[in-house]
Design a protein around this motif. Structure first.
Motif, PDB file in Angstrom:
ATOM      1  N   GLN A   1       0.823  -1.203   0.000  1.00 15.27           N
ATOM      2  CA  GLN A   1       0.000   0.000   0.000  1.00 15.27           C
ATOM      3  C   GLN A   1       0.869   1.270   0.000  1.00 15.27           C
ATOM      4  OE1 GLN A   1      -2.799  -0.158   3.181  1.00 15.27           O
ATOM      5  NE2 GLN A   1      -3.733   1.797   2.690  1.00 15.27           N
ATOM      6  N   ARG A   2       1.931   1.233   0.811  1.00 17.12           N
ATOM      7  CA  ARG A   2       2.776   2.427   0.911  1.00 17.12           C
ATOM      8  C   ARG A   2       4.065   2.274   0.104  1.00 17.12           C
ATOM      9  NH1 ARG A   2       3.904   2.202   5.917  1.00 17.12           N
ATOM     10  NH2 ARG A   2       5.176   4.066   5.968  1.00 17.12           N
TER      11      ARG A   2
ATOM     12  N   GLY B   1       1.823   7.916  -7.493  1.00 16.82           N
ATOM     13  CA  GLY B   1       1.444   7.004  -8.571  1.00 16.82           C
ATOM     14  C   GLY B   1       2.670   6.480  -9.311  1.00 16.82           C
ATOM     15  N   GLN B   2       3.648   7.367  -9.492  1.00 17.41           N
ATOM     16  CA  GLN B   2       4.879   6.936 -10.167  1.00 17.41           C
ATOM     17  C   GLN B   2       5.657   5.974  -9.282  1.00 17.41           C
ATOM     18  OE1 GLN B   2       6.413  10.875 -10.816  1.00 17.41           O
ATOM     19  NE2 GLN B   2       5.631  10.970 -12.915  1.00 17.41           N
ATOM     20  N   GLN B   3       5.698   6.274  -7.970  1.00 14.25           N
ATOM     21  CA  GLN B   3       6.410   5.378  -7.051  1.00 14.25           C
ATOM     22  C   GLN B   3       5.787   3.990  -7.075  1.00 14.25           C
ATOM     23  OE1 GLN B   3       7.611   6.704  -3.094  1.00 14.25           O
ATOM     24  NE2 GLN B   3       6.990   8.759  -3.627  1.00 14.25           N
ATOM     25  N   GLN B   4       4.449   3.964  -7.090  1.00 18.01           N
ATOM     26  CA  GLN B   4       3.801   2.656  -7.062  1.00 18.01           C
ATOM     27  C   GLN B   4       4.083   1.883  -8.351  1.00 18.01           C
ATOM     28  OE1 GLN B   4       3.230   0.460  -5.141  1.00 18.01           O
ATOM     29  NE2 GLN B   4       1.224   0.729  -4.214  1.00 18.01           N
ATOM     30  N   ARG B   5       4.203   2.599  -9.463  1.00 18.74           N
ATOM     31  CA  ARG B   5       4.503   1.899 -10.716  1.00 18.74           C
ATOM     32  C   ARG B   5       5.937   1.373 -10.705  1.00 18.74           C
ATOM     33  NH1 ARG B   5       2.990   5.829 -15.220  1.00 18.74           N
ATOM     34  NH2 ARG B   5       2.758   7.435 -13.599  1.00 18.74           N
TER      35      ARG B   5
ATOM     36  N   GLU C   1      -6.467  11.477  -8.456  1.00 19.15           N
ATOM     37  CA  GLU C   1      -6.124  11.657  -9.876  1.00 19.15           C
ATOM     38  C   GLU C   1      -4.944  10.765 -10.303  1.00 19.15           C
ATOM     39  OE1 GLU C   1      -5.778  13.902  -7.522  1.00 19.15           O
ATOM     40  OE2 GLU C   1      -3.903  15.019  -7.746  1.00 19.15           O
ATOM     41  N   LEU C   2      -4.268  10.134  -9.327  1.00 19.35           N
ATOM     42  CA  LEU C   2      -3.120   9.290  -9.680  1.00 19.35           C
ATOM     43  C   LEU C   2      -3.489   7.805  -9.740  1.00 19.35           C
ATOM     44  CD1 LEU C   2      -0.454  11.011  -7.418  1.00 19.35           C
ATOM     45  CD2 LEU C   2      -0.889  11.403  -9.842  1.00 19.35           C
TER      46      LEU C   2
END
Ligand SMILES: Nc1ncnc2c1ncn2[C@@H]1O[C@H](COP(=O)(O)OP(=O)(O)OP(=O)(O)O)[C@@H](O)[C@H]1O
Ligand SMILES: [Mg+2]
Lengths: 254, 209
Positions: free
Chosen positions: A96-97, A152-156, A182-183
């Motif tokens: 999640q984080r 959002g970029q970190q999660q990708r 929005e991400l």
């Protein structure tokens, strides 16, 4: 063939029984969404499969190989460290984080495990990392540190990092719930792409849209137990379990 | 004056070598202390208790005069070596606690992410957790370093000619009692230089933030 099979697994903490007799198998290529109210044991279930928690009862098979087995009153059957590590590599986890390594760039985050676990050559690992970053839509962020990336970029990057170990199944624990609205879309798009490419996935999520579009089955958990399992269409239009009906109502009213 | 400069060299050499050694030993002690294996954690805890719980002065005496009595083979003839050993062992105990706190302040999710990628506990520590803890260690290590710089003056009791010992010798001659002034100045300059070095290090280790 099932990639993951749990047989009546239980996990108790000192005061709570977080997971109770959960039996679930996930077949190759299948996408299973796990939903349920807060505290219902969804994260704990995933963490057991990924070896981050030790079960207190039951059996877990990964790729039809015994990973962990425990029967109350009997000695705990666990593989040797080496065997355990070998089996565990078959599961990739997205948190999640995010839990990216802040002292490493996006590319280095992805290269770390292939180099140190699979003993890949640095060049080969770098090429693979770049390819994966392109695949998750971050072609321009190879050398960026996580602190400079949006959630959002970190999660990708985190998804790419897990994919780099070429797992047989990807486990996601609410991958979009720490993100600004929005991400969310960018991450879901990557996940849907992954599902379409045939990846086996077990996804804890509150994104009903994702579950409807990408999941083959929906598992509803409440109080540590599986309350209902079914195809998304059926589950969303007509949940049978009273707890599930209540849960769906509470979500629609938000 | 040349005597003072030579003595300054001894002070610096002793401080730098023993702190560097102590950092290595301290990381090892910190890891042992947070280990789940009692054969590692118990001895580490005892070590830290012993060296933090007794005066450095007596530890120094013990290494220089005491050890050779018990183990004649360990006759430490060099005063510098004796001081280096006593200081390293003592500082390591303090640094171990600083390092342990820094390691434990790193988010648990880092270890979990590493483990879920297949890295072993040791790899997670050395590749993921410890490198992130450097930045948090530096301010307290700097503090410790500056204390050691001044605590090295204790070595005058085994007649090792450090800056303090040399200053006292020169000052015993009434005519040159003003030697205290350059001596103080040297300590201050050293402190300033090392503060700058540590600040640079801290910046370097936080580049990624
Ligand atoms: N390490 C732990 N120690 C003690 N109790 C825990 C621990 N981890 C989870 N629990 C408890 O286990 C139960 C299930 O928690 P879990 O995090 O699995 O739920 P969840 O379905 O993922 O909830 P959420 O939707 O809020 O993430 C909760 O009652 C929680 O308080
Ligand atoms: Mg959860």
């Amino acid at each position: 063939m099932s990639i993951i099979r749990t047989v009546d697994i239980c996990k108790s903490f000192t005061t709570v029984e977080a997971v109770k007799n959960v039996s679930l198998s996930v077949d190759q290529g299948e996408v299973v969404a796990v939903i349920g109210p807060s505290g219902s044991g969804k994260s704990t279930f995933l963490r057991c499969i990924n070896g981050l928690e030790t079960i207190t009862d039951g059996e877990i098979y990964i790729d039809e190989e015994l990973f962990e087995k425990r029967v109350k009153g009997h000695p705990h059957v666990r593989m040797t460290k080496e065997r355990r590590a070998e089996i565990l590599i078959k599961t990739g986890m997205v948190f999640q984080r995010f839990n990216l390594f802040p002292h490493k760039t996006a590319k280095e985050n992805i290269m770390l495990a292939p180099i140190n676990v699979k003993k890949k050559k640095e060049q080969e690992a770098a090429a693979q990392a770049e390819e994966l970053l392109v695949r998750v839509g971050l072609a321009d962020k190879f050398d960026e540190y996580p602190a400079r990336l949006s959630g959002g970029q970190q999660q990708r990057v985190a998804i790419a990092r897990a994919l780099a170990m070429e797992p047989e199944i990807m486990l996601f624990d609410e991958p979009t719930s720490a993100l600004d609205p929005e991400l969310v879309e960018d991450v879901l798009r990557v996940m849907i792409g992954l599902a379409k490419s045939g990846m086996t996935m077990l996804v804890v999520t509150h994104e009903m849209g994702f579950a409807r579009e990408a999941a083959d089955r929906v598992v509803f958990m409440a109080d540590g137990e599986i309350g209902e399992v079914g195809p998304p269409e059926e589950f969303f239009t007509n949940p049978r379990n009273p707890r599930a009906q209540q849960f769906m109502k509470s979500i629609l009213h938000q | 004056m040349p005597a003072l400069i030579k003595a300054t060299g001894v002070t610096m050499e002793l401080t730098v070598t023993s702190v560097l050694t102590a950092v290595g030993l301290g990381i090892f002690l910190a890891l042992a202390r947070i280990s789940k294996n009692p054969f590692l954690s118990k001895p580490a805890t005892a070590y830290i208790f012993f060296f933090r719980g007794s005066p450095l002065l007596i530890q120094l005496y013990f290494v220089y005069y005491g050890l050779p009595l018990i183990f004649p083979a360990l006759n430490i003839s060099s005063k510098f070596l004796a001081a280096y050993i006593a200081f390293s062992l003592n500082i390591a105990a303090y640094l171990a606690e600083i390092i342990r706190a820094a390691i434990q302040s790193i988010d648990k999710g880092q270890m979990e992410a590493g483990r879920s990628l297949g890295l072993s506990y040791g790899q997670c520590m050395s590749l993921v957790v410890i490198p992130q803890s450097y930045r948090r260690m530096i301010p307290p290590v700097c503090n410790e370093f500056l204390m050691v710089l001044k605590d090295t003056s204790l070595v005058s009791i085994i007649a090792l000619t450090d800056l303090t010992f040399q200053t006292k010798m020169i000052a015993s001659n009434k005519a040159s009692a003003l030697v205290y002034i350059p001596s103080l100045a040297i300590y201050l300059v050293l402190t300033a230089i090392f503060t700058i070095i540590f600040n640079r290090l801290e910046k370097k280790f936080s580049e990624y933030e």
